[in-house]
Every structure is written in C-alpha cells, then in structure tokens.
Design an enzyme around this catalytic site. Structure first.
Site, PDB file in Angstrom:
ATOM      1  N   HIS A   1       3.379 -72.170   1.170  1.00  0.00           N
ATOM      2  CA  HIS A   1       4.304 -72.362   0.266  1.00  0.00           C
ATOM      3  C   HIS A   1       4.996 -73.645   0.809  1.00  0.00           C
ATOM      4  CE1 HIS A   1       7.845 -71.160  -2.527  1.00  0.00           C
ATOM      5  NE2 HIS A   1       7.408 -72.259  -2.458  1.00  0.00           N
TER       6      HIS A   1
ATOM      7  N   ALA B   1      15.848 -74.142  -8.251  1.00  0.00           N
ATOM      8  CA  ALA B   1      15.823 -75.592  -8.413  1.00  0.00           C
ATOM      9  C   ALA B   1      14.723 -75.953  -9.344  1.00  0.00           C
ATOM     10  CB  ALA B   1      15.559 -76.282  -7.073  1.00  0.00           C
ATOM     11  N   GLN B   2      14.077 -74.949  -9.972  1.00  0.00           N
ATOM     12  CA  GLN B   2      13.222 -75.233 -10.874  1.00  0.00           C
ATOM     13  C   GLN B   2      13.864 -75.536 -12.327  1.00  0.00           C
ATOM     14  OE1 GLN B   2       9.601 -74.635 -10.839  1.00  0.00           O
ATOM     15  NE2 GLN B   2       9.534 -73.445  -8.837  1.00  0.00           N
TER      16      GLN B   2
ATOM     17  N   HIS C   1      11.557 -65.990  -8.450  1.00  0.00           N
ATOM     18  CA  HIS C   1      12.593 -66.234  -9.423  1.00  0.00           C
ATOM     19  C   HIS C   1      12.644 -65.255 -10.541  1.00  0.00           C
ATOM     20  CE1 HIS C   1      13.123 -70.434  -7.670  1.00  0.00           C
ATOM     21  NE2 HIS C   1      11.739 -70.288  -7.500  1.00  0.00           N
TER      22      HIS C   1
ATOM     23  N   HIS D   1       9.462 -66.347  -1.034  1.00  0.00           N
ATOM     24  CA  HIS D   1      10.829 -66.424  -0.121  1.00  0.00           C
ATOM     25  C   HIS D   1      12.000 -65.450  -0.399  1.00  0.00           C
ATOM     26  CE1 HIS D   1      11.877 -68.683  -3.965  1.00  0.00           C
ATOM     27  NE2 HIS D   1      11.367 -69.837  -3.700  1.00  0.00           N
TER      28      HIS D   1
ATOM     29  N   HIS E   1      18.343 -70.797   4.251  1.00  0.00           N
ATOM     30  CA  HIS E   1      18.125 -69.912   3.133  1.00  0.00           C
ATOM     31  C   HIS E   1      18.550 -68.475   3.561  1.00  0.00           C
ATOM     32  CE1 HIS E   1      16.090 -73.515   1.754  1.00  0.00           C
ATOM     33  NE2 HIS E   1      15.928 -72.755   0.498  1.00  0.00           N
TER      34      HIS E   1
ATOM     35  N   ASP F   1       8.523 -73.975   2.418  1.00  0.00           N
ATOM     36  CA  ASP F   1       8.803 -74.323   1.161  1.00  0.00           C
ATOM     37  C   ASP F   1       9.517 -75.929   1.320  1.00  0.00           C
ATOM     38  OD1 ASP F   1       9.470 -74.116  -1.797  1.00  0.00           O
ATOM     39  OD2 ASP F   1      11.546 -72.970  -1.598  1.00  0.00           O
TER      40      ASP F   1
ATOM     41  N   LEU G   1      20.165 -74.534  -3.492  1.00  0.00           N
ATOM     42  CA  LEU G   1      19.196 -75.081  -2.591  1.00  0.00           C
ATOM     43  C   LEU G   1      17.823 -75.471  -3.144  1.00  0.00           C
ATOM     44  CD1 LEU G   1      19.732 -72.495   0.249  1.00  0.00           C
ATOM     45  CD2 LEU G   1      20.134 -74.909   0.462  1.00  0.00           C
ATOM     46  N   ALA G   2      17.571 -76.701  -2.880  1.00  0.00           N
ATOM     47  CA  ALA G   2      16.179 -76.884  -3.548  1.00  0.00           C
ATOM     48  C   ALA G   2      15.060 -77.196  -2.642  1.00  0.00           C
ATOM     49  CB  ALA G   2      16.459 -78.351  -4.289  1.00  0.00           C
TER      50      ALA G   2
END
Ligand SMILES: [Zn+2]
Length: 378
Positions: free
Chosen positions: A56, A137-138, A189, A210, A244, A267, A300-301
């Site tokens: 990832h 962050a999508q 997500h 994650h 994270h 990530d 967080l992105a």
C-alpha cells in the site's frame, strides 16, 4: 553467481550466523562456505534480510501513482530501493474512471517491462468504492458504488481492491470478485457494522486496510469494523508511523491478531522522502510537516513513512525480535497476496530480493532479482 558473507541472515523464525547466502537471480543456497569463483559481498555484520514488500503505497520522491506516467512509477520504484523495499503495489485513489484506468495501463506497462528499481507486482486499488462518511483524504466527488464493469478489463493486474462492504448492496460485487477473479478484497473507508463486516469476511474479504484508520471503531456494544478485524483471521495492514496509530496499540494488535496476520505498509504519498511543504494527493492539497501529511482540515492524508522505518518502529514498541518484525513487511504481505512461493523470504528457489540493514534498519544494499540496485556500503 554471487555470495553474501559475514552477515546475519534473517529467516522467518530465526537469524542465521556464520552462514553464507548464495544467489544468482534466485536464492541458490544457504551454506557454511562460499563456493569458488563467486562475486563476494561483505555484509559487515549487518542483517541480510528478505527484500521488503509494500502492498500500500501511493507515491514517493515527488511522484504519485495517479500521475499516470511511467516516469512517475519509475521514480517511485527507484526511491523505494533506498529503504530496502524490493517489490510493491502502486496504489490508486478515487478519481474519475479515465484517470484510474490510465494509471492501470501505466502499471501494466511497468509490470511487463521491469527495468529499474523495485518490482511492480500489480495494482492496489483504494477507492472509489468507499463510504463518503469515512472518506479520509479520498475526494468525495469521485466516490461511486462498487462496479465489476469498472475493473473487468484489469482483473489480471489488480491484486487488491480496498472497498467499503456496506455500500455493496446484497454483496453482489463481493461475490462477483470472489467468483471470477483472484483479487484480494480489503475492507476500508467504511462505516460498516460489525455484523456487515463479518458477513463480507465470510464471503471472502481477507484483508483490512490501515486498521483503525477510516473505519467504524471498536465499541464494546458496537464492535464495528475494528472489532471484526480483531476477532476474525483477516490480515490487517498497519501504518506504523506512531501517528496513524499510537505506538502502544502495536502490542495490543499483536496480542489480538498474532504476528502472522499483521502487515506493515507505508501508505506513503508523493511527499515520502521529500522535505516538508505543500503537496497534492488525489486532487487535494496536502500539508507535510513533522512526519505527518494532512489536508487543510487536519485529516491525515497518507503518510511520509518508509517501510524500513515502520519495521523499526514496530520492533521498538513491541516484544517482537527483529526477524519477527521484518516478517511483517516481507513474508506476511507476500502471503496475503499469494506470492509467497516467489517472494517474501530468503528460501532456496525464491527470487533473490535481498536487503542489508543495520541495527536501526537503515538500508545499505538492495538487490532485486539478483541485480544490485542500491549500494551505500563504504
Ligand atoms: Zn492509501
């Protein structure tokens, strides 16, 4: 034929000393004495580790998978070898169909014509089949319902689809994927209930993306996706940057999941291995400061973590020995995407993907399929 001498050879369940590792494109032998006429590499008492595998990662060194260019993929591949990563899954984001498909085409090219850096193993498609409530962050503009049509021409290169099972009505997509492809379904997500997540896992979803991040949390009356992750035998990705997830949670997950089912990932977004500043991710501005990458609202992105650092962070914060921590970023990811017959450990017959690390997991030498691609041994 080449041979590595004077190293501590990392195996799945032990560390071998006073042995030599013989290889060409594949691992040939682990034995007591170097055969004659071999090129000799002195490991200077460092760890001789299986190359790390990142399943990832969005980007690094200023480039992103969604840039849709072979040059960007090559930059990412060349940056990862400095951290001992020898293979990876470039990871896409929720964007419009044309952009995502363009990224797939480029990844396909990189797979068929491996020329530099770490090996591209296939695609990790994160989104667009996700729940807006936990979009992280999508970009919500591009979130759509799961669609087999969307991925049907790329089932040979997609290794993982990260999706929210509760937006898959009647689990039609989940069933289609399991019936028609070898793609791994990873839950993320998502605002799924505990029951819904367990139902998806029973139907074949085998990974959690994650863990803890962008998913319904653990509550004793409502265990959520985190509860389903901890109470079933799915693989759980963790971003071990201590941002994270609090570092004390590493041991908690280890106690609940066991060391066989945790996969360390980065990530990482394009600011990985770059200086603090403003960057872009999935069409949004990201601010990178003091090891974290965030949207303007603080979400967080992705991360700026490297995988060798993740291994060290996990090692430092838990009761694992170093070879056990390395397994979380080598054999475990290999097993999770069914490539353990070729990669993930230093076993005879497997690809010669080898990295040399010092005690702090700084990387000094990286070999991909027998070819030396990075060397800073003095
Ligand atoms: Zn991601």
């Amino acid at each position: 034929m080449k041979v590595i001498v004077n190293g501590k050879i990392i195996q799945k369940d032990c560390i071998l000393e006073n042995k030599v590792l013989v290889f060409d494109k594949k691992i040939i032998d682990i034995c007591d004495k170097a055969p004659k006429n071999c090129e000799v590499i002195d490991a200077k008492e460092m760890y001789v580790s299986p190359g790390l595998i990142d399943i990832h990662i969005h980007g690094s060194k200023g480039s992103d998978t969604m840039d849709g260019s072979l040059e960007a993929i090559n930059i990412i591949s060349n940056s990862m070898i400095e951290n001992g990563v020898t293979s990876y899954l470039p990871t896409t984001m929720a964007m419009d169909k044309e952009c995502v498909h363009k990224a797939f085409e480029i990844i396909k090219k990189a797979m068929s014509n491996h020329s530099q850096g770490a090996t591209v193993l296939g695609v990790h498609m994160e989104g667009p089949f996700i729940n807006e409530y936990y979009k992280g962050a999508q970009n919500s503009e591009f979130i759509i319902k799961p669609s087999f049509e969307f991925i049907k021409d790329y089932t040979d290169i997609i290794k993982i689809i990260s999706y929210a099972p509760e937006v898959d009505k009647g689990f039609e997509f989940t069933k289609d994927i399991k019936k028609n492809t070898d793609i791994i379904l990873s839950i993320c997500h998502t605002n799924s209930t505990y029951e819904n997540a367990k139902a998806a896992i029973e139907l074949g979803a085998s990974n959690i993306t994650h863990l803890f991040n962008a998913m319904s949390p653990l509550n004793h009356r409502d265990p959520g996706v985190v509860g389903a992750a901890l109470m079933t035998d799915v693989y759980c990705e963790m971003i071990a940057d201590k941002i994270h997830t609090n570092k004390d949670i590493f041991q908690f997950v280890l106690n609940n999941k066991g060391k066989e089912k945790i996969i360390l990932v980065t990530d990482s977004m394009r600011a990985g291995c770059m200086e603090d500043g403003e960057y872009e991710l999935g069409g949004q501005v990201v601010y990178v400061k003091e090891n974290s990458a965030r949207l303007k609202n603080g979400t967080l992105a992705g991360s700026v973590l490297t995988l060798n650092k993740a291994v060290y962070n996990f090692f430092e914060s838990t009761n694992l020995k170093i070879h056990e921590a390395i397994a979380l970023a080598s054999i475990n990811p290999a097993k999770s995407i069914n490539i353990e017959n070729k990669k993930g450990s230093l076993d005879i017959g497997k690809d010669a993907d080898i990295s040399l690390f010092d005690k702090k997991m700084n990387c000094y030498l990286t070999i991909v399929e027998g070819k030396e691609v990075f060397n800073k041994i003095i």
